[in-house]
Design a protein around this motif. Structure first.
Motif, PDB file in Angstrom:
ATOM      1  N   GLY A 127       0.817  -1.216   0.000  1.00  0.00           N
ATOM      2  CA  GLY A 127       0.000   0.000   0.000  1.00  0.00           C
ATOM      3  C   GLY A 127       0.844   1.257   0.000  1.00  0.00           C
ATOM      4  N   ILE A 128       1.891   1.275   0.804  1.00  0.00           N
ATOM      5  CA  ILE A 128       2.783   2.443   0.834  1.00  0.00           C
ATOM      6  C   ILE A 128       3.426   2.633  -0.532  1.00  0.00           C
ATOM      7  CG2 ILE A 128       4.823   3.466   1.899  1.00  0.00           C
ATOM      8  CD1 ILE A 128       4.212   1.657   4.386  1.00  0.00           C
ATOM      9  N   ILE A 129       3.885   1.546  -1.137  1.00  0.00           N
ATOM     10  CA  ILE A 129       4.524   1.606  -2.452  1.00  0.00           C
ATOM     11  C   ILE A 129       3.549   2.150  -3.498  1.00  0.00           C
ATOM     12  CG2 ILE A 129       5.459   0.172  -4.322  1.00  0.00           C
ATOM     13  CD1 ILE A 129       6.677  -1.610  -1.998  1.00  0.00           C
ATOM     14  N   ARG A 130       2.327   1.648  -3.527  1.00  0.00           N
ATOM     15  CA  ARG A 130       1.306   2.149  -4.474  1.00  0.00           C
ATOM     16  C   ARG A 130       1.032   3.631  -4.269  1.00  0.00           C
ATOM     17  NH1 ARG A 130      -1.174  -2.551  -3.308  1.00  0.00           N
ATOM     18  NH2 ARG A 130      -2.605  -1.571  -1.862  1.00  0.00           N
ATOM     19  N   GLN A 131       0.904   4.030  -3.024  1.00  0.00           N
ATOM     20  CA  GLN A 131       0.599   5.426  -2.733  1.00  0.00           C
ATOM     21  C   GLN A 131       1.739   6.345  -3.182  1.00  0.00           C
ATOM     22  OE1 GLN A 131      -0.050   4.874   1.447  1.00  0.00           O
ATOM     23  NE2 GLN A 131      -2.201   4.310   1.180  1.00  0.00           N
ATOM     24  N   LEU A 132       2.983   5.940  -2.936  1.00  0.00           N
ATOM     25  CA  LEU A 132       4.118   6.755  -3.374  1.00  0.00           C
ATOM     26  C   LEU A 132       4.226   6.789  -4.894  1.00  0.00           C
ATOM     27  CD1 LEU A 132       6.812   5.825  -0.714  1.00  0.00           C
ATOM     28  CD2 LEU A 132       5.549   7.980  -0.928  1.00  0.00           C
ATOM     29  N   ASP A 133       3.947   5.668  -5.549  1.00  0.00           N
ATOM     30  CA  ASP A 133       3.925   5.656  -7.018  1.00  0.00           C
ATOM     31  C   ASP A 133       2.931   6.692  -7.542  1.00  0.00           C
ATOM     32  OD1 ASP A 133       5.877   3.749  -7.675  1.00  0.00           O
ATOM     33  OD2 ASP A 133       4.445   2.082  -7.608  1.00  0.00           O
ATOM     34  N   THR A 134       1.753   6.757  -6.953  1.00  0.00           N
ATOM     35  CA  THR A 134       0.716   7.698  -7.378  1.00  0.00           C
ATOM     36  C   THR A 134       1.172   9.143  -7.178  1.00  0.00           C
ATOM     37  OG1 THR A 134      -1.027   6.112  -6.884  1.00  0.00           O
ATOM     38  CG2 THR A 134      -1.678   8.429  -7.001  1.00  0.00           C
ATOM     39  N   ILE A 135       1.768   9.427  -6.036  1.00  0.00           N
ATOM     40  CA  ILE A 135       2.248  10.786  -5.763  1.00  0.00           C
ATOM     41  C   ILE A 135       3.336  11.169  -6.766  1.00  0.00           C
ATOM     42  CG2 ILE A 135       3.514  12.224  -4.110  1.00  0.00           C
ATOM     43  CD1 ILE A 135       1.981  10.640  -1.884  1.00  0.00           C
ATOM     44  N   LEU A 136       4.263  10.246  -7.023  1.00  0.00           N
ATOM     45  CA  LEU A 136       5.367  10.565  -7.934  1.00  0.00           C
ATOM     46  C   LEU A 136       4.924  10.631  -9.398  1.00  0.00           C
ATOM     47  CD1 LEU A 136       8.216   8.618  -6.164  1.00  0.00           C
ATOM     48  CD2 LEU A 136       8.031  11.106  -6.444  1.00  0.00           C
ATOM     49  N   GLU A 137       3.810  10.007  -9.741  1.00  0.00           N
ATOM     50  CA  GLU A 137       3.244  10.196 -11.080  1.00  0.00           C
ATOM     51  C   GLU A 137       2.753  11.630 -11.239  1.00  0.00           C
ATOM     52  OE1 GLU A 137       0.189   7.333 -11.952  1.00  0.00           O
ATOM     53  OE2 GLU A 137       1.563   5.659 -11.621  1.00  0.00           O
ATOM     54  N   ARG A 138       2.110  12.145 -10.216  1.00  0.00           N
ATOM     55  CA  ARG A 138       1.578  13.514 -10.254  1.00  0.00           C
ATOM     56  C   ARG A 138       2.677  14.553 -10.059  1.00  0.00           C
ATOM     57  NH1 ARG A 138       0.743  17.994 -10.707  1.00  0.00           N
ATOM     58  NH2 ARG A 138      -0.974  19.261  -9.968  1.00  0.00           N
ATOM     59  N   PHE A 139       3.655  14.247  -9.198  1.00  0.00           N
ATOM     60  CA  PHE A 139       4.752  15.162  -8.888  1.00  0.00           C
ATOM     61  C   PHE A 139       6.082  14.455  -9.122  1.00  0.00           C
ATOM     62  CE2 PHE A 139       1.253  16.563  -6.118  1.00  0.00           C
ATOM     63  CZ  PHE A 139       1.132  17.878  -6.514  1.00  0.00           C
ATOM     64  N   PRO A 140       6.468  14.272 -10.380  1.00  0.00           N
ATOM     65  CA  PRO A 140       7.732  13.585 -10.645  1.00  0.00           C
ATOM     66  C   PRO A 140       8.932  14.456 -10.250  1.00  0.00           C
ATOM     67  CG  PRO A 140       6.806  14.428 -12.683  1.00  0.00           C
ATOM     68  CD  PRO A 140       5.790  14.699 -11.606  1.00  0.00           C
ATOM     69  N   VAL A 141      10.047  13.804 -10.018  1.00  0.00           N
ATOM     70  CA  VAL A 141      11.289  14.533  -9.750  1.00  0.00           C
ATOM     71  C   VAL A 141      11.645  15.305 -11.017  1.00  0.00           C
ATOM     72  CG1 VAL A 141      13.728  14.328  -9.161  1.00  0.00           C
ATOM     73  CG2 VAL A 141      12.064  12.808  -8.085  1.00  0.00           C
ATOM     74  N   ARG A 142      11.878  16.602 -10.873  1.00  0.00           N
ATOM     75  CA  ARG A 142      12.186  17.455 -12.037  1.00  0.00           C
ATOM     76  C   ARG A 142      13.594  18.010 -11.930  1.00  0.00           C
ATOM     77  NH1 ARG A 142       7.547  21.695 -12.351  1.00  0.00           N
ATOM     78  NH2 ARG A 142       7.655  21.554 -10.109  1.00  0.00           N
ATOM     79  N   GLY A 143      14.196  18.199 -13.081  1.00  0.00           N
ATOM     80  CA  GLY A 143      15.537  18.783 -13.135  1.00  0.00           C
ATOM     81  C   GLY A 143      16.579  17.792 -12.635  1.00  0.00           C
ATOM     82  N   ARG A 144      17.810  18.204 -12.737  1.00  0.00           N
ATOM     83  CA  ARG A 144      18.915  17.409 -12.227  1.00  0.00           C
ATOM     84  C   ARG A 144      19.720  18.260 -11.274  1.00  0.00           C
ATOM     85  NH1 ARG A 144      21.781  14.941 -17.388  1.00  0.00           N
ATOM     86  NH2 ARG A 144      21.480  17.055 -18.062  1.00  0.00           N
TER      87      ARG A 144
END
Length: 146
Positions: A127-144
């Motif tokens: 459940g934690i993994i699914r929830q974090l996947d969903t958050i990172l889909e909406r707010f992906p890591v940007r830039g380097r």
């Protein structure tokens, strides 16, 4: 845009992502801060809530592979250890499938300290993994990072 459901839970801890701090940011520093509300609720025992931009998408992205590895092997540790001291999560797999959990949460780190130690079990991990996947889909890591 409705942002309901952009939460992740670790036992009594609920972290809700409200928005990116700098939605149009392009550099890795500004673009990855998140406005969040984090709350530990242990009815009849304790309630602590902290809000603000104290978590980055890169923090979540670093936590996620540790959780995946832990779920696959049922060994090891996973740590959410952001730059800001408002929130810390440490999970450790015990020998019988339990998750030894330590959560630190404070709305005012210079004057307060709240540490919660509890035992969960590995069934929380998917459940934690699914929830974090969903958050990172909406707010992906940007830039380097430079």
């Amino acid at each position: 845009m409705n942002l309901d459901g952009l939460t992740f839970q670790v036992g009594p801890l609920t972290v809700t992502v409200h928005q990116g701090r700098v939605p149009d940011g392009t550099d890795s520093w500004d673009a990855n801060w998140l406005d969040v509300a984090a709350e530990v609720d242990l009815p009849g025992q304790a309630w602590v809530r902290a809000t603000g931009p104290f978590l980055m998408t890169s923090d979540l992205a670093g936590f996620l592979p540790e959780l995946r590895r832990m779920h696959e092997t049922l060994t090891g540790t996973a740590d959410l250890h952001p730059l800001e001291p408002d929130l810390r999560v440490h999970l450790e797999c015990g020998s019988t499938g339990q998750l030894l959990t330590e959560i630190e949460l404070t709305p005012d780190h210079p004057t307060q300290s709240h540490i919660f130690e509890l035992e969960l079990d590995q069934t929380y991990l998917p459940g934690i993994i699914r929830q974090l996947d969903t958050i990172l889909e909406r707010f992906p890591v940007r830039g380097r990072p430079d």
